[in-house]
Write a protein that holds these residues in place. Sequence first.
Motif, mmCIF file in Angstrom:
data_model
loop_
_atom_site.group_PDB
_atom_site.id
_atom_site.type_symbol
_atom_site.label_atom_id
_atom_site.label_comp_id
_atom_site.label_asym_id
_atom_site.label_seq_id
_atom_site.Cartn_x
_atom_site.Cartn_y
_atom_site.Cartn_z
ATOM 1 N N PHE A 169 6.830 33.090 -36.577
ATOM 2 C CA PHE A 169 5.660 31.390 -35.457
ATOM 3 C C PHE A 169 4.786 32.710 -34.589
ATOM 4 C CE2 PHE A 169 9.835 29.515 -35.737
ATOM 5 C CZ PHE A 169 8.937 28.617 -36.255
ATOM 6 N N LEU A 170 4.362 34.139 -34.610
ATOM 7 C CA LEU A 170 3.804 34.672 -33.557
ATOM 8 C C LEU A 170 2.659 35.000 -35.151
ATOM 9 C CD1 LEU A 170 2.532 36.857 -31.914
ATOM 10 C CD2 LEU A 170 3.306 38.050 -33.027
ATOM 11 N N LEU A 171 3.236 35.117 -36.174
ATOM 12 C CA LEU A 171 1.813 35.092 -37.342
ATOM 13 C C LEU A 171 1.324 33.576 -38.027
ATOM 14 C CD1 LEU A 171 4.149 37.293 -40.147
ATOM 15 C CD2 LEU A 171 1.799 38.073 -38.585
ATOM 16 N N LEU A 172 2.230 32.650 -37.698
ATOM 17 C CA LEU A 172 1.413 31.272 -37.073
ATOM 18 C C LEU A 172 1.006 31.577 -36.138
ATOM 19 C CD1 LEU A 172 1.623 29.035 -38.945
ATOM 20 C CD2 LEU A 172 3.627 27.568 -37.420
ATOM 21 N N ALA A 173 1.212 32.041 -35.059
ATOM 22 C CA ALA A 173 0.117 31.182 -34.012
ATOM 23 C C ALA A 173 -2.029 32.154 -34.901
ATOM 24 C CB ALA A 173 0.457 32.065 -33.059
ATOM 25 N N ASP A 174 -1.486 33.437 -34.591
ATOM 26 C CA ASP A 174 -2.671 34.695 -35.369
ATOM 27 C C ASP A 174 -2.985 34.169 -36.352
ATOM 28 O OD1 ASP A 174 -3.860 36.813 -34.928
ATOM 29 O OD2 ASP A 174 -3.803 37.172 -36.895
ATOM 30 N N PHE A 175 -2.121 32.977 -36.747
ATOM 31 C CA PHE A 175 -3.632 32.386 -38.305
ATOM 32 C C PHE A 175 -4.240 30.872 -37.655
ATOM 33 C CE2 PHE A 175 -3.064 28.477 -41.844
ATOM 34 C CZ PHE A 175 -3.905 29.412 -42.797
ATOM 35 N N LEU A 176 -3.902 29.802 -37.095
ATOM 36 C CA LEU A 176 -4.163 28.957 -36.360
ATOM 37 C C LEU A 176 -5.394 28.956 -35.289
ATOM 38 C CD1 LEU A 176 -0.801 27.181 -36.066
ATOM 39 C CD2 LEU A 176 -2.625 27.109 -38.100
ATOM 40 N N LEU A 177 -4.960 30.467 -34.563
ATOM 41 C CA LEU A 177 -5.949 30.969 -34.021
ATOM 42 C C LEU A 177 -7.540 31.678 -34.575
ATOM 43 C CD1 LEU A 177 -4.637 32.521 -30.951
ATOM 44 C CD2 LEU A 177 -5.912 30.540 -30.670
ATOM 45 N N ARG A 178 -7.172 32.110 -35.867
ATOM 46 C CA ARG A 178 -7.973 32.789 -36.358
ATOM 47 C C ARG A 178 -9.133 31.806 -37.200
ATOM 48 N NH1 ARG A 178 -7.864 38.486 -37.481
ATOM 49 N NH2 ARG A 178 -6.639 39.653 -36.392
ATOM 50 N N LYS A 179 -8.249 30.742 -37.745
ATOM 51 C CA LYS A 179 -8.744 29.436 -38.310
ATOM 52 C C LYS A 179 -9.717 28.569 -36.868
ATOM 53 C CE LYS A 179 -7.801 30.548 -42.387
ATOM 54 N NZ LYS A 179 -9.339 30.317 -43.305
ATOM 55 N N SER A 180 -9.826 28.527 -35.485
ATOM 56 C CA SER A 180 -9.685 27.369 -34.984
ATOM 57 C C SER A 180 -11.526 27.698 -34.958
ATOM 58 C CB SER A 180 -8.769 27.329 -33.500
ATOM 59 O OG SER A 180 -9.695 26.892 -32.646
ATOM 60 N N LYS A 181 -11.692 26.011 -33.945
ATOM 61 C CA LYS A 181 -13.216 26.643 -33.918
ATOM 62 C C LYS A 181 -13.573 26.764 -32.996
ATOM 63 C CE LYS A 181 -15.184 23.819 -38.192
ATOM 64 N NZ LYS A 181 -14.866 22.472 -38.201
#
Length: 198
Positions: A169-181
């Motif tokens: 879930f930590l890596l998922l949050a990081d992935f989503l944050l990096r993709k977030s505009k």
Amino acid sequence: VIFFTLGAFAFFLFVRRLFIKYSEQERNIIALIATAFLVFYPTLLHRTVAGIPEKEPMGFFFMFLIFYFLMLAIQTTNKKNALIYGVLAGFSTGLLGLVWGGLVFAVLGVSISMLIFFFLRSTGEKDFFAYAAWVLTFTFILSVFTTKYGGIAGLIFSTATAGAYFVFFLLLADFLLRKSKFIKKINIKIPTAILSLL
């Protein structure tokens, strides 16, 4: 005896892969010496002879396969290959969990390693896909083919495997944050690793 032989071969491949930056001859020598230490290790040796009903050799075989496939996933530059290696590592983890209670050693080892890589900023999108494939594959196997771990809820809340889901879930949050505009538009001075943790 059969699984210990297979396990020794998987260990050889894993160690050989660890030293990928060395020449092929040096890698082979290092892996052979390491494998020789493994196969003659007294604590392990008496569990691998014919007629002794031990499950550790089968467990070690799957454990070394997990490490080997995850090492391939980390070292590859291709996302598709990382995903495939992650699934193979997850399949090996699921089989390990079905045959041996030593599952905790592999899961904790991989989870802690990935957490360290994450905070050192050594993980990327490819690593997230590999790790996610690993977690989702072994979760499916251990929740569908056995009741030993208490299904998905049992795996998530178990002290043995909870760390794997925390890191996921930590890596998922990081992935989503990096993709977030949104993150790209605002000026935040907090490192993304800490932001993902929050």
